[in-house]
Scaffold this active site. Structure first.
Site, PDB file in Angstrom:
ATOM      1  N   ASP A 136       0.656  -1.390  -0.626  1.00 45.39           N
ATOM      2  CA  ASP A 136       0.085  -0.300   0.182  1.00 45.39           C
ATOM      3  C   ASP A 136       0.900   0.848  -0.223  1.00 45.39           C
ATOM      4  O   ASP A 136       1.947   0.583   0.209  1.00 45.39           O
ATOM      5  CB  ASP A 136      -0.734  -0.117   1.400  1.00 45.39           C
ATOM      6  CG  ASP A 136      -2.832   0.636   0.555  1.00 45.39           C
ATOM      7  OD1 ASP A 136      -2.297   1.486  -0.082  1.00 45.39           O
ATOM      8  OD2 ASP A 136      -3.412   0.393   1.587  1.00 45.39           O
ATOM      9  N   ASP A 194     -10.400   3.080  -2.839  1.00 46.68           N
ATOM     10  CA  ASP A 194     -11.054   1.893  -2.408  1.00 46.68           C
ATOM     11  C   ASP A 194     -12.751   1.722  -2.775  1.00 46.68           C
ATOM     12  O   ASP A 194     -13.587   2.829  -3.133  1.00 46.68           O
ATOM     13  CB  ASP A 194     -11.039   1.792  -1.006  1.00 46.68           C
ATOM     14  CG  ASP A 194      -9.310   1.176  -0.501  1.00 46.68           C
ATOM     15  OD1 ASP A 194      -8.743   1.602  -1.663  1.00 46.68           O
ATOM     16  OD2 ASP A 194      -9.813   1.672   0.927  1.00 46.68           O
TER      17      ASP A 194
HETATM   18  C1  GLA Z   1      -6.382   1.520   2.025  1.00 47.10           C
HETATM   19  C2  GLA Z   1      -6.070   0.366   0.925  1.00 47.10           C
HETATM   20  C3  GLA Z   1      -7.632  -1.069   0.730  1.00 47.10           C
HETATM   21  C4  GLA Z   1      -6.884  -1.734   2.566  1.00 47.10           C
HETATM   22  C5  GLA Z   1      -6.655  -0.864   3.055  1.00 47.10           C
HETATM   23  C6  GLA Z   1      -6.249  -1.068   5.365  1.00 47.10           C
HETATM   24  O1  GLA Z   1      -7.379   1.627   1.582  1.00 47.10           O
HETATM   25  O2  GLA Z   1      -6.663   0.659  -0.630  1.00 47.10           O
HETATM   26  O3  GLA Z   1      -7.614  -1.979   0.231  1.00 47.10           O
HETATM   27  O4  GLA Z   1      -6.126  -2.692   1.708  1.00 47.10           O
HETATM   28  O5  GLA Z   1      -5.830   0.246   2.796  1.00 47.10           O
HETATM   29  O6  GLA Z   1      -5.995  -0.104   5.285  1.00 47.10           O
END
Ligand code: GLA
Length: 391
Positions: A136, A194
């Site tokens: 990430d 997301d």
């Molecule tokens: C980000 C990613 C998500 C998830 C969260 C976890 O938002 O895009 O897919 O992995 O972090 O904290």
């Protein structure tokens, strides 16, 4: 020269879009070994594993800090038997295991992450038997050069870890990863923010992306997709039905089965990774029929690995169509109805740029519709029809 060496050493660890189940949408960071083993058992007993969902992706929330030698460690209150033991048990079920970290000091949910410890963490992951890393980008500098360097660094560390580990880049499409993520050693990259349990962003909403938003952002860079380097529009949300958690932030509403079926059809057309995120321990029949539709999975996993492209001009045709070339010369055809009312249409295949007649197979009704140069019928509000056109 770093970029060349990363690319040259990369084996094709992801010849098909990875498939599995991911912890985040259901549990957020409230994960532990019991929940993960229950889900692994459900992956097997529900038939998901045998349908191709082979990875159990452990997302944010597993880390317990570093030990006195700076080795990254699992949170023992969540994983009392230790990560190595859990990975062994998951492998024994015929599953592969994904884990999660971040290219900064902390993850998105605030746990210890890998920046500055790339080689050490990659070796730890390898020693546990990890097969996949989602990496990430929270708390990291915004510019693309830094992002490329940080992703390259981890890619190289994984390649030198002594184990084959698939590398998933997750910077949400903000630095145009379709232009550099494969070169930086990524096997896939998120294209978008997301996904929420919603259809699309409403006018005036500042955040909270739905199925259509992520599809639209991904399909336009479809040329970047192919075996070993996939575009990832984020998790499947089928079966969540408004489950309280990350997908209800940002204006999530919960969706209907028709809408979830649309997501599954569109993700298959994109050759997207398929990461289910619903509760597999109690799935209803509708959700099973979506996630385990083998004919649609075959479109997603087709060896050619092409993304779909818009076929014809929807303003002229009066409907929205996408085509995806398949390895054996067939085409997958999706007809997407974005509207909240049904449409009755006639699709002349030649208007989509293909000649002649095809045997038309409906991949949701599982019926051959005969050999024809057109398809005529109605498409429900927010439905996507998916056909295989067999020459
Ligand atoms: C980000 C990613 C998500 C998830 C969260 C976890 O938002 O895009 O897919 O992995 O972090 O904290």
């Amino acid at each position: 020269m770093l970029s060349l060496s990363v690319h040259a050493q990369k084996k094709n660890l992801a010849p098909r879009p990875p498939m599995g189940w991911m912890t985040w949408n259901l549990f957020a960071d409230d994960i532990n070994e019991q929940k993960i083993m229950e889900m692994a058992e459900a992956m097997v007993s529900s038939g998901m594993r045998d349908a191709g969902y082979e990875y159990l992706f452990i997302d944010d929330g597993w880390v317990g800090g570093r030990d006195n030698r700076n080795n990254i460690i699992e949170d023992r209150s969540k994983f009392p038997s230790g990560m190595k033991n859990l990975v062994d048990r998951l492998h024994a079920k015929g599953l592969k295991v994904g884990i999660y970290s971040d290219a900064a000091q902390l993850t998105c949910a605030g746990y210890t992450a890998s920046f500055g410890f790339e080689e050490q963490d990659a070796k730890t992951f390898a020693s546990w038997g990890i097969d996949y890393l989602k990496y990430d980008y929270c708390h990291a500098p915004a510019d693309s050069n830094t992002a490329k360097q940080r992703y390259r660094k981890m890619a190289l560390a994984l390649q030198q870890s002594g184990r084959d580990i698939v590398f998933g880049i997750c910077e949400w499409g903000e630095r145009q990863p379709w232009n550099w993520a494969a070169d930086a050693g990524g096997h896939l990259w998120r294209t978008s923010l997301d996904i929420r349990d919603k259809w699309k962003m409403l006018p005036g909403e500042k955040w909270g992306q739905g199925i259509l938003d992520n599809f639209d952002e991904t399909v336009r860079h479809g040329a970047a997709s192919g075996p070993g380097h996939w575009q990832d529009p984020d998790m499947l949300i089928a079966g969540l039905y408004g489950h309280k958690g990350p997908t209800m932030d940002g204006g999530g509403t919960g969706l209907s089965d028709v809408e979830y079926q649309t997501q599954f059809s569109l993700w298959a057309m994109l050759s997207a990774p398929l990461a289910a995120s619903n509760d597999l321990r109690n799935m209803n029949t509708a959700t099973k029929n979506i996630l385990m539709n083998k004919e649609v999975i075959a479109i997603d996993q087709d060896a050619l690995g092409r993304s779909c492209y818009p076929a014809g001009d929807s303003a002229v045709l009066g409907y929205e169509a996408y085509l995806k070339p398949l390895e054996n010369g067939d085409f997958a055809l999706a007809i997407l109805n974005r509207a909240s009312s049904p449409v009755n249409i006639k699709v002349n295949i030649k208007d989509l740029g293909l000649d002649g007649k095809f045997l038309i197979r409906d991949l949701w009704s599982h019926k051959d519709l005969g050999r024809s140069s057109y398809w005529k019928g109605s498409v429900l509000p927010r439905e996507t029809k998916l056909f295989r056109l067999v020459k």
